[in-house]
Write an enzyme that holds these catalytic residues in place. Sequence first.
Site, short mmCIF file in Angstrom:
data_model
loop_
_atom_site.label_atom_id
_atom_site.label_comp_id
_atom_site.label_asym_id
_atom_site.label_seq_id
_atom_site.Cartn_x
_atom_site.Cartn_y
_atom_site.Cartn_z
N SER A 153 0.83 -1.20 0.00
CA SER A 153 0.00 0.00 0.00
C SER A 153 0.87 1.26 0.00
O SER A 153 1.61 1.50 -0.96
CB SER A 153 -0.96 -0.04 1.19
N ASP A 177 -0.35 -4.08 -4.04
CA ASP A 177 -1.52 -3.22 -4.11
C ASP A 177 -1.19 -1.81 -3.63
O ASP A 177 -1.70 -1.34 -2.61
CB ASP A 177 -2.70 -3.79 -3.31
N HIS A 247 -7.71 -5.53 -0.40
CA HIS A 247 -6.44 -4.81 -0.34
C HIS A 247 -5.35 -5.70 0.26
O HIS A 247 -4.24 -5.81 -0.29
CB HIS A 247 -6.64 -3.55 0.50
#
Length: 445
Positions: A153, A177, A247
């Site tokens: 992330s 991601d 996610h």
Amino acid sequence: MLHWLTLFLCAKVITSEASECHNFTKLPITDTIIGTDLVVRLLLYTVRNSKCASLINATHISPLDVRKKTIFFIHGYRPFGSPPNWLTKVIETLLRVDDINLIIVDWNRGATTINYSAAVANTKRVAEILKPVINYMLSNGGSLRLIHLIGVSLGAHIAGFVGSKFDGKIGWITGLDPAGPLFTGKGVNDRLDPSDAQLVDVLHTDIDALGYREFLGHIDYYANGGTDQPGCPATILSGKKYMVCDHQRSVYLYINSMTSPCNITIYPCESYAEFLDAQCTQYDSTYPIFGYHLDKWKTSSSVMKFPNKVFFQTSPQEPFCMYYYLLDIIPWNKNARKGYITIGLEGENGIVVKSKDNHSAKTFERFKEVTLLVSVDRDLEDITSISLKYSSAIVVEAQTDAGILRLRLRSLSYPDRPHLCRYDVALERDEEVKFQPFECQVQET
């Protein structure tokens, strides 16, 4: 006497500090509200100290062996202050499969806040702190080629910022991601970019919410199209898990790739819809596989030989394996039909698997071959029977049958396996037909 006592006490303090185990920072929920000032702690794990992290910094990297590969694993936004739920599994799995230096970049103080934009503002500051650490490694005989940055992330963009500080000469960056909010639309200096390392690969699993949609690497994987991961909750009634499951699936897919019993083959394609419609599944052994072992597929010339945008599917549970076939159908019905065919496969041990509903409605015209992608979550080495069910895409259809002159099933996952054929199959609308295939006389490609 006093001199020897002083030396003894100093030695005892040093030994105590060296043997102390350091853990990832755990913060109370109150810090979410008031926010946290940035503090970066580097937790070093090796095969020798896989259960007990050493704390290192820009002037102290012992017991790190700079001759070995070093992985910096960088987490993302931590709104509630708790350690990542994947942390232990990352440490255990990486050190089981590779003799490396594993550095967990703990910036929980700085990532824990209700104000997401404050955490975003800290990402470049984390990179500034990591730069002298890598410089110190280099000054002690290390190599940028042996450094692999893995970021989750916000951590993916941190990895990119670190890479840019070394002019893209770091060996490998993996983005799991990468965060989309406040990064989408930014220029290359403000996000992860292919120029940040010699190899940049990116996994997308939540492009419609928390993740980044567009290309960020030399090769960008879109698992299940990049949205709605199998096994994740479908509604907000599941609470927090609904918000984060897609996610976080990027991390679990990557961890799984280290020890998976199957190789997840990837397929270059312009869109996920085209992939599902079997328009991009020509088998080519030069295509790399997804995950941690990608570097074993790296050519000696240029990573740009990798296809840029690729797709694959996963099953809902670990080890997330999927197995692919192509089903070639030559219809013989006089009039065209438009609809769907559901495929089931049965193995010699009685295991039955159903293909995911991959394709859009197909038009079945006489003697015009149609190819369907068949994806199942079990490998059936010996298929004893095939079942088909035709469903019309037209609510009121004059004809209810669909005939098949010839069908052929060929494995994409194991292209050397014999093709299976069957001739003259009649399908009635919404009725399953089961039959035994036989090995095709000619193994066409």
